[in-house]
Design a protein around this motif. Structure first.
Motif, PDB file in Angstrom:
ATOM      1  N   ASN A 285       5.683  35.076 -33.609  1.00 61.70           N
ATOM      2  CA  ASN A 285       4.704  34.245 -32.900  1.00 61.70           C
ATOM      3  C   ASN A 285       4.444  32.923 -33.589  1.00 61.70           C
ATOM      4  N   GLN A 286       5.476  32.336 -34.149  1.00 62.17           N
ATOM      5  CA  GLN A 286       5.357  31.026 -34.772  1.00 62.17           C
ATOM      6  C   GLN A 286       6.367  30.097 -34.108  1.00 62.17           C
ATOM      7  N   ALA A 287       5.928  28.901 -33.787  1.00 61.58           N
ATOM      8  CA  ALA A 287       6.820  27.937 -33.146  1.00 61.58           C
ATOM      9  C   ALA A 287       7.887  27.487 -34.132  1.00 61.58           C
ATOM     10  N   ILE A 288       9.045  27.095 -33.602  1.00 59.27           N
ATOM     11  CA  ILE A 288      10.120  26.668 -34.494  1.00 59.27           C
ATOM     12  C   ILE A 288       9.756  25.388 -35.236  1.00 59.27           C
ATOM     13  N   GLY A 289       8.855  24.606 -34.686  1.00 56.23           N
ATOM     14  CA  GLY A 289       8.419  23.398 -35.363  1.00 56.23           C
ATOM     15  C   GLY A 289       7.560  23.673 -36.579  1.00 56.23           C
ATOM     16  N   ASP A 290       6.938  24.852 -36.636  1.00 55.67           N
ATOM     17  CA  ASP A 290       6.054  25.215 -37.745  1.00 55.67           C
ATOM     18  C   ASP A 290       6.681  26.198 -38.718  1.00 55.67           C
ATOM     19  N   SER A 291       7.799  26.787 -38.350  1.00 56.27           N
ATOM     20  CA  SER A 291       8.396  27.854 -39.140  1.00 56.27           C
ATOM     21  C   SER A 291       9.313  27.310 -40.233  1.00 56.27           C
ATOM     22  N   ASP A 292       9.310  27.993 -41.373  1.00 54.08           N
ATOM     23  CA  ASP A 292      10.200  27.644 -42.477  1.00 54.08           C
ATOM     24  C   ASP A 292      11.443  28.527 -42.498  1.00 54.08           C
ATOM     25  N   ALA A 293      11.606  29.413 -41.524  1.00 57.11           N
ATOM     26  CA  ALA A 293      12.769  30.296 -41.484  1.00 57.11           C
ATOM     27  C   ALA A 293      14.041  29.479 -41.263  1.00 57.11           C
ATOM     28  N   PRO A 294      15.139  29.876 -41.875  1.00 54.12           N
ATOM     29  CA  PRO A 294      16.396  29.129 -41.713  1.00 54.12           C
ATOM     30  C   PRO A 294      16.843  29.016 -40.255  1.00 54.12           C
ATOM     31  N   ILE A 295      16.631  30.067 -39.465  1.00 55.73           N
ATOM     32  CA  ILE A 295      17.052  30.003 -38.056  1.00 55.73           C
ATOM     33  C   ILE A 295      16.233  28.958 -37.303  1.00 55.73           C
ATOM     34  N   SER A 296      14.956  28.785 -37.677  1.00 59.94           N
ATOM     35  CA  SER A 296      14.137  27.749 -37.036  1.00 59.94           C
ATOM     36  C   SER A 296      14.654  26.360 -37.394  1.00 59.94           C
ATOM     37  N   GLY A 297      15.085  26.200 -38.638  1.00 56.64           N
ATOM     38  CA  GLY A 297      15.686  24.928 -39.034  1.00 56.64           C
ATOM     39  C   GLY A 297      16.933  24.633 -38.223  1.00 56.64           C
ATOM     40  N   ASP A 298      17.769  25.655 -37.997  1.00 60.45           N
ATOM     41  CA  ASP A 298      18.966  25.476 -37.174  1.00 60.45           C
ATOM     42  C   ASP A 298      18.596  25.121 -35.736  1.00 60.45           C
ATOM     43  N   MET A 299      17.554  25.769 -35.226  1.00 60.85           N
ATOM     44  CA  MET A 299      17.115  25.495 -33.863  1.00 60.85           C
ATOM     45  C   MET A 299      16.571  24.068 -33.744  1.00 60.85           C
ATOM     46  N   ARG A 300      15.803  23.632 -34.748  1.00 62.48           N
ATOM     47  CA  ARG A 300      15.294  22.254 -34.731  1.00 62.48           C
ATOM     48  C   ARG A 300      16.449  21.257 -34.777  1.00 62.48           C
ATOM     49  N   ASP A 301      17.465  21.559 -35.606  1.00 57.78           N
ATOM     50  CA  ASP A 301      18.638  20.676 -35.675  1.00 57.78           C
ATOM     51  C   ASP A 301      19.338  20.586 -34.332  1.00 57.78           C
ATOM     52  N   ARG A 302      19.458  21.720 -33.655  1.00 58.29           N
ATOM     53  CA  ARG A 302      20.125  21.734 -32.361  1.00 58.29           C
ATOM     54  C   ARG A 302      19.323  20.951 -31.325  1.00 58.29           C
ATOM     55  N   VAL A 303      17.996  21.127 -31.326  1.00 54.62           N
ATOM     56  CA  VAL A 303      17.141  20.365 -30.395  1.00 54.62           C
ATOM     57  C   VAL A 303      17.289  18.872 -30.662  1.00 54.62           C
ATOM     58  N   TYR A 304      17.276  18.478 -31.926  1.00 53.04           N
ATOM     59  CA  TYR A 304      17.421  17.070 -32.284  1.00 53.04           C
ATOM     60  C   TYR A 304      18.768  16.521 -31.805  1.00 53.04           C
ATOM     61  N   THR A 305      19.840  17.289 -32.030  1.00 52.54           N
ATOM     62  CA  THR A 305      21.172  16.858 -31.612  1.00 52.54           C
ATOM     63  C   THR A 305      21.247  16.704 -30.100  1.00 52.54           C
ATOM     64  N   LEU A 306      20.695  17.654 -29.379  1.00 55.11           N
ATOM     65  CA  LEU A 306      20.724  17.580 -27.916  1.00 55.11           C
ATOM     66  C   LEU A 306      19.894  16.405 -27.399  1.00 55.11           C
ATOM     67  N   LEU A 307      18.770  16.128 -28.071  1.00 57.19           N
ATOM     68  CA  LEU A 307      17.974  14.957 -27.693  1.00 57.19           C
ATOM     69  C   LEU A 307      18.765  13.672 -27.922  1.00 57.19           C
ATOM     70  N   GLN A 308      19.450  13.599 -29.039  1.00 56.80           N
ATOM     71  CA  GLN A 308      20.246  12.406 -29.347  1.00 56.80           C
ATOM     72  C   GLN A 308      21.402  12.249 -28.362  1.00 56.80           C
ATOM     73  N   ASP A 309      21.889  13.379 -27.816  1.00 57.95           N
ATOM     74  CA  ASP A 309      22.969  13.322 -26.824  1.00 57.95           C
ATOM     75  C   ASP A 309      22.463  12.907 -25.446  1.00 57.95           C
ATOM     76  N   GLY A 310      21.145  12.773 -25.283  1.00 59.23           N
ATOM     77  CA  GLY A 310      20.590  12.300 -24.023  1.00 59.23           C
ATOM     78  C   GLY A 310      20.313  13.382 -22.997  1.00 59.23           C
ATOM     79  N   GLN A 311      20.246  14.636 -23.431  1.00 57.17           N
ATOM     80  CA  GLN A 311      19.976  15.712 -22.480  1.00 57.17           C
ATOM     81  C   GLN A 311      18.488  15.762 -22.143  1.00 57.17           C
ATOM     82  N   SER A 312      18.199  16.260 -20.937  1.00 58.94           N
ATOM     83  CA  SER A 312      16.807  16.377 -20.492  1.00 58.94           C
ATOM     84  C   SER A 312      16.156  17.590 -21.158  1.00 58.94           C
ATOM     85  N   ASP A 313      14.833  17.667 -21.048  1.00 55.40           N
ATOM     86  CA  ASP A 313      14.108  18.795 -21.629  1.00 55.40           C
ATOM     87  C   ASP A 313      14.567  20.119 -21.006  1.00 55.40           C
ATOM     88  N   THR A 314      14.773  20.117 -19.707  1.00 51.07           N
ATOM     89  CA  THR A 314      15.220  21.331 -19.018  1.00 51.07           C
ATOM     90  C   THR A 314      16.600  21.752 -19.507  1.00 51.07           C
TER      91      THR A 314
END
Length: 157
Positions: A53-82
């Motif tokens: 029950n912790q958001a990936i933005g607040d979590s220090d778990a390695p998988i959350s870091g990977d998820m944040r990296d993926r979100v950042y990469t997809l944002l940089q690629d110009g994908q929509s939120d959906t």
């Protein structure tokens, strides 16, 4: 000798503290404040699979870091939120969403609160009607005589 040990201990503690602080800070460059806000919204709307029950933005778990990296990469690629959310759900499952989607599998999940609310409303209406009808019902002649006798018995010493 003792001052040297204290000095080395202080340097080691400072190095460890610096390393710990450096690990928890992520520096991301965004093209605009809107993109930064989208990143913040997306990472706060997804749950860490490890921390539950912790958001990936607040979590220090390695998988959350990977998820944040993926979100950042997809944002940089110009994908929509959906598109980003769909990609993350495809990769990590529906569990990561705090608000599950309305699908045939989740009708019961979304329907229970509505059903409870409607059921409670119907129950309140029925109770109010029953009390109203009970209070307006008149007494029969035998009940009225019995009530008068009870009242008179209480009055007489």
């Amino acid at each position: 000798m003792a001052p040297l040990i204290r000095w080395l201990t202080a340097v080691l503690l400072l190095a460890c503290a610096t390393q710990a602080v450096g690990d928890s800070i992520e520096i991301r460059d965004f093209d605009s404040p809107v993109q930064k806000e989208r990143y913040r919204d997306l990472t706060s709307s997804m749950r860490c699979p490890l921390c539950e029950n912790q958001a990936i933005g607040d979590s220090d778990a390695p998988i959350s870091g990977d998820m944040r990296d993926r979100v950042y990469t997809l944002l940089q690629d110009g994908q929509s939120d959906t598109e980003i959310i769909n990609h993350m759900v495809d990769r990590f499952g529906e569990y990561i969403l705090y608000n599950p989607r309305l699908e045939s599998r989740t009708y019961l999940l979304w329907g229970i609160p509505v059903a409870l609310l409607l059921g409670g409303g119907v129950l309140v209406v029925l109770v109010v009607r029953a009390r109203r009808n009970a209070s307006t019902a008149s007494l029969s002649a035998s009940e009225r005589d019995r009530l008068d006798k009870l009242i008179n018995r209480k009055r007489s010493p």
